[in-house]
Scaffold this active site. Sequence first.
Site, mmCIF file in Angstrom:
data_model
loop_
_atom_site.group_PDB
_atom_site.id
_atom_site.type_symbol
_atom_site.label_atom_id
_atom_site.label_comp_id
_atom_site.label_asym_id
_atom_site.label_seq_id
_atom_site.Cartn_x
_atom_site.Cartn_y
_atom_site.Cartn_z
ATOM 1 N N ASP A 1 -2.782 -4.078 8.392
ATOM 2 C CA ASP A 1 -2.807 -3.248 7.191
ATOM 3 C C ASP A 1 -2.016 -1.944 7.390
ATOM 4 O O ASP A 1 -2.110 -1.321 8.450
ATOM 5 C CB ASP A 1 -4.290 -2.946 6.905
ATOM 6 C CG ASP A 1 -4.529 -2.327 5.558
ATOM 7 O OD1 ASP A 1 -3.784 -2.652 4.620
ATOM 8 O OD2 ASP A 1 -5.487 -1.539 5.439
ATOM 9 N N HIS A 2 -1.285 -1.548 6.350
ATOM 10 C CA HIS A 2 -0.547 -0.271 6.354
ATOM 11 C C HIS A 2 0.300 -0.077 7.608
ATOM 12 O O HIS A 2 0.185 0.935 8.311
ATOM 13 C CB HIS A 2 -1.506 0.921 6.222
ATOM 14 C CG HIS A 2 -2.040 1.087 4.833
ATOM 15 N ND1 HIS A 2 -1.250 1.461 3.777
ATOM 16 C CD2 HIS A 2 -3.278 0.911 4.329
ATOM 17 C CE1 HIS A 2 -1.988 1.522 2.680
ATOM 18 N NE2 HIS A 2 -3.216 1.171 2.977
ATOM 19 N N ASP B 1 4.165 -1.104 4.928
ATOM 20 C CA ASP B 1 4.026 0.048 4.029
ATOM 21 C C ASP B 1 5.220 0.982 4.146
ATOM 22 O O ASP B 1 5.255 1.872 4.990
ATOM 23 C CB ASP B 1 2.719 0.783 4.357
ATOM 24 C CG ASP B 1 2.433 1.910 3.376
ATOM 25 O OD1 ASP B 1 3.306 2.207 2.535
ATOM 26 O OD2 ASP B 1 1.335 2.491 3.460
ATOM 27 N N GLU C 1 3.896 -2.244 -0.766
ATOM 28 C CA GLU C 1 3.327 -1.287 -1.721
ATOM 29 C C GLU C 1 4.426 -0.621 -2.520
ATOM 30 O O GLU C 1 5.442 -0.218 -1.974
ATOM 31 C CB GLU C 1 2.497 -0.231 -0.975
ATOM 32 C CG GLU C 1 1.915 0.847 -1.882
ATOM 33 C CD GLU C 1 0.956 1.783 -1.121
ATOM 34 O OE1 GLU C 1 0.279 1.313 -0.186
ATOM 35 O OE2 GLU C 1 0.910 2.974 -1.474
ATOM 36 N N GLY D 1 -7.618 1.602 -1.662
ATOM 37 C CA GLY D 1 -8.485 2.727 -1.985
ATOM 38 C C GLY D 1 -9.650 2.301 -2.864
ATOM 39 O O GLY D 1 -10.115 3.062 -3.715
ATOM 40 N N THR E 1 -13.456 2.731 3.638
ATOM 41 C CA THR E 1 -14.321 3.917 3.723
ATOM 42 C C THR E 1 -15.763 3.623 3.300
ATOM 43 O O THR E 1 -16.720 4.101 3.926
ATOM 44 C CB THR E 1 -13.725 5.035 2.826
ATOM 45 O OG1 THR E 1 -12.375 5.263 3.252
ATOM 46 C CG2 THR E 1 -14.523 6.312 2.915
HETATM 47 O O1 G3H Z 1 -5.898 -0.513 3.083
HETATM 48 C C1 G3H Z 1 -7.081 -0.186 3.074
HETATM 49 C C2 G3H Z 1 -7.717 0.285 1.864
HETATM 50 O O2 G3H Z 1 -6.824 0.657 0.913
HETATM 51 C C3 G3H Z 1 -9.000 1.000 2.012
HETATM 52 O O3 G3H Z 1 -9.123 2.189 1.275
HETATM 53 O O4 G3H Z 1 -10.835 3.394 2.607
HETATM 54 O O5 G3H Z 1 -10.360 4.016 0.275
HETATM 55 O O6 G3H Z 1 -11.493 1.860 0.760
HETATM 56 P P1 G3H Z 1 -10.539 2.906 1.228
HETATM 57 ZN ZN ZN Z 2 -4.789 1.016 1.733
#
Ligand code: G3H
Ligand code: ZN
Length: 278
Positions: free
Chosen positions: A83-84, A105, A135, A206, A230
Amino acid sequence: MPLVATGSIVEPAVRDRRGVGAFNVIQLEHAEAIVAGAERAGAPVILQISENAVRYHGALTPIGRAALAVARDASVPVALHLDHVTSTDLVREGVELGFGSVMFDASALDYEANVQATAAVVARCHAEGVWVEAELGEIGGKDGVHAAGARTDPGEAAAFVESTGVDALAVAVGSSHAMLTRDAVLDLDLIAGIARAVPVPLVLHGSSGVADDNLAAAVRHGMTKINIATHLNKAFTAAVRTCLREDDHLVDTRRYLGAGRTAVTDEVARLLGVLGSA
Ligand code: G3H
Ligand code: ZN
């Protein structure tokens, strides 16, 4: 059920308008909890490890191999995703280790540079049978600032997918990373508009800042892969905090990490219900 390809989970979900939970792994306990939650819900799931988590551990291999082992022993389909990622070396490492997909990303770059960098990663990953997410329209909060104002333009999204060959697209529709409150307001009409314009699955980043009913609405309007990090860490940490507060003499790490793991399992099972993943 063996480890499966990310596309084999996400693509049928697009067809059936089901959401797919993609949850971030930092510690081994996250991987165990997420898979246990998915097994309880009877739903497929994606384990994802971010470049930031790799930086925390100092290397991908130990946590990556641990997540792969947990995935291989699961009784539901589990895919493993990086991820990212901004480093092409890390993309290569993930592919060699057996990750089925990568989110590259380059969203901080301008449009043309993002297209160029992403297309190059897509070419390399597709040669290895690896699925690529990118993205467009930088989703706020990656630097800790909650900027939910960014929006992805549907026409630009369609052109981006066409030019890069990506398999999935993360779009900016009102969410922001790392929110501690669940009050972000998603632009549902924009989600529907992008879904009509773009031929690949859409990804919500997010998602911790989005309440249950809004997450379900996002899926109904055409969002498929729902990234949550999160929110699970909030559940994990709250359980650890309670455990430690209740017993000043507690030193066995299994007692409080186990409580965190149980809290994450419960929340993953519940969220997969909200997303209609089963
Ligand atoms: O790539 C991971 C997510 O976009 C997690 O975002 O921590 O705001 O849930 P978050
Ligand atoms: Zn993310």
